[in-house]
Design an enzyme around this catalytic site. Structure first.
Site, PDB file in Angstrom:
ATOM      1  CG  ASP A   9      -1.821   1.103   1.385  1.00 13.29           C
ATOM      2  OD1 ASP A   9      -1.836   1.954   0.475  1.00 13.29           O
ATOM      3  OD2 ASP A   9      -2.552   1.157   2.393  1.00 13.29           O
ATOM      4  CG  ASP A 105      -3.002   3.803  -2.932  1.00 12.00           C
ATOM      5  OD1 ASP A 105      -4.132   3.337  -3.107  1.00 12.00           O
ATOM      6  OD2 ASP A 105      -2.635   4.291  -1.853  1.00 12.00           O
ATOM      7  CD  GLU A 106      -5.082  -0.141  -0.457  1.00 12.63           C
ATOM      8  OE1 GLU A 106      -5.489  -1.290  -0.209  1.00 12.63           O
ATOM      9  OE2 GLU A 106      -5.576   0.878   0.041  1.00 12.63           O
TER      10      GLU A 106
HETATM   11 MG   LIG Z   1      -2.436   4.046   0.308  1.00 13.58          MG
END
Ligand SMILES: [Mg+2]
Length: 416
Positions: A9, A105-106
């Site tokens: 993350d 974003d993960e």
């Molecule tokens: Mg994040």
């Protein structure tokens, strides 16, 4: 064989990318603001300095300013974030082809077989952290565990720039004391139900009987029980793989034959709402809408059309369904049953905001509908009804039939 799953993350993703390109922002509180017209904008992301003042993602900008008078607002650069997101995913692909993005974003990575033993998972996670920091200048938090749900929990556990491991042998000691709301998919509405039932920790959830949870939350209750007990076996999707469900559709045989367009509209709205809700529940959006119409003379047609952009918003689906209907059905010809189906499914990219105004509008509606999903989940389907549906009670009370309940059952668990 025990799996080795990583969840990576990026920390404060938008804000981290912005501060790379604008060194003046470093060390000062700032937020990426969702709307250039700052009177109505909200905080899309904030850096740690702003967080210290209590600024939260989703705060209106006036509130952010009140909490932190020195805060700087910068406009978002989604194309830049997309580039970073892709570059980071390419790094992950160097380690495994099982990389499943979750938002921009993960990602989950399945590195089983890439290293000889479970400990190797931490080595890869640490290496990824160092590489991404060195090569791109941003930090990530990594979680390592034997399933996706706990890997995600681990990456959330310590931020920024940290690796947390939850091994099978000690998951109970680690996971069970944590607040139940930390578990993936325990949203605010579910957390409130648990609060009323005195379920405060993940351990409380794990130690409640499966049947009890089922009686409170239906199938979903059972899924959460499995997660809390470490029984999540959902695979990390292989690169480029398509969802197993090909389409999601609902249809209904009408309480009486329909001849009026207004009645058809209400029916399509009910069907579109249930299709959209199911798409969202499984994390999908559809690119194509298909309708089916059966006449009282048993004539039957099926037509399909493409949406402007993939969506799980009921209004977009409804509009397309109605457009197809008007184009393809003789006005006034009596109808016995109607169906709506979302086809060409893809995984929904929740964070992938578009710069196109029309798509932004759709995404805003999707957000609102998600809130409504929560209300319906909590208070029942009839808690929120569209104005158009109040026009005809017998139609708005319809309970659309799911065409492929067996598909849904088998995939609830695999589409986390
Ligand atoms: Mg994040």
């Amino acid at each position: 064989m025990e799996r080795i799953i990583l969840h990576c993350d990026c920390n404060n993703f938008y804000a981290s990318v912005e501060s790379l390109f604008n060194p003046k922002l470093r060390g000062r509180p700032f937020a990426v603001a969702g709307d250039p017209d700052q009177r109505h904008g909200i905080v899309l992301a904030k850096n740690y300095e702003a967080k210290r003042y209590g600024v939260k993602t989703g705060n209106p900008l006036w509130l952010a300013k009140q909490l932190c008078p020195d805060i700087i607002f910068v406009p978002p650069h989604f194309d830049l974030y997309m580039n970073f997101s892709q570059t980071i995913r390419n790094i992950y692909y160097e380690y495994t082809d099982r990389v499943e993005p979750y938002g921009m974003d993960e990602c989950w990575l399945d590195v089983t077989g890439c290293v000889p033993a479970f400990d190797g998972g931490k080595m890869i996670a640490d290496e990824l952290r160092e590489r991404i920091k060195r090569e791109l200048g941003i930090t990530i938090s990594a979680g390592v565990s034997f399933n996706k749900v706990f890997a995600k929990l681990a990456s959330d556990y310590k931020k920024p720039d940290a690796t947390t491991v939850i091994p099978y042998e000690s998951f109970r000691e680690f996971v069970w004391p944590l607040p139940v709301g930390d578990l993936l998919f325990v949203g605010r509405a579910t957390a409130r139900i648990f609060e009323r039932k005195c379920i405060r920790t993940i351990g409380d959830l794990a130690n409640t009987s499966r049947e009890t949870l089922k009686s409170w939350l239906g199938k979903w209750g059972e899924v959460l029980w499995l997660y809390a007990n470490g029984y999540d076996s959902t695979p990390v999707a292989r690169f480029g793989s398509q969802p197993e469900i090909k389409s999601i559709g609902n249809s209904t045989t009408l309480p009486r034959d329909l001849t009026e367009l207004e009645e058809v509209k209400i029916t399509f709205m009910v069907l579109s709402e249930s299709v959209a809700a199911r798409l969202r529940k499984h994390g999908f959006q559809c690119e194509t809408v298909q309708i089916s119409i059966r006449g009282t003379d048993l004539s039957w047609i099926e037509r399909q059309g493409k949406l402007e952009a993939p969506s799980c918003d009921s209004t977009s689906i409804y509009k397309k369904a109605l457009e197809l209907f008007i184009k393809n059905w003789v006005p006034g010809k009596p109808i016995r049953s109607l169906g709506v189906r979302g086809c060409n499914l893809s995984s929904r990219q929740v964070c992938q905001l578009s710069l196109m105004k029309s798509v932004q509008q759709i995404q805003r509606r999707e957000k609102i509908e998600e809130v409504l999903d929560g209300l319906r989940f909590r208070f029942g389907n009839k808690i929120v009804v569209r104005g158009t549906m109040l026009a005809d009670k017998s139609l708005s009370d319809m309970d659309p039939q799911t065409d492929y309940p067996h598909l849904v059952l088998s995939t609830v668990h695999s589409q986390i």
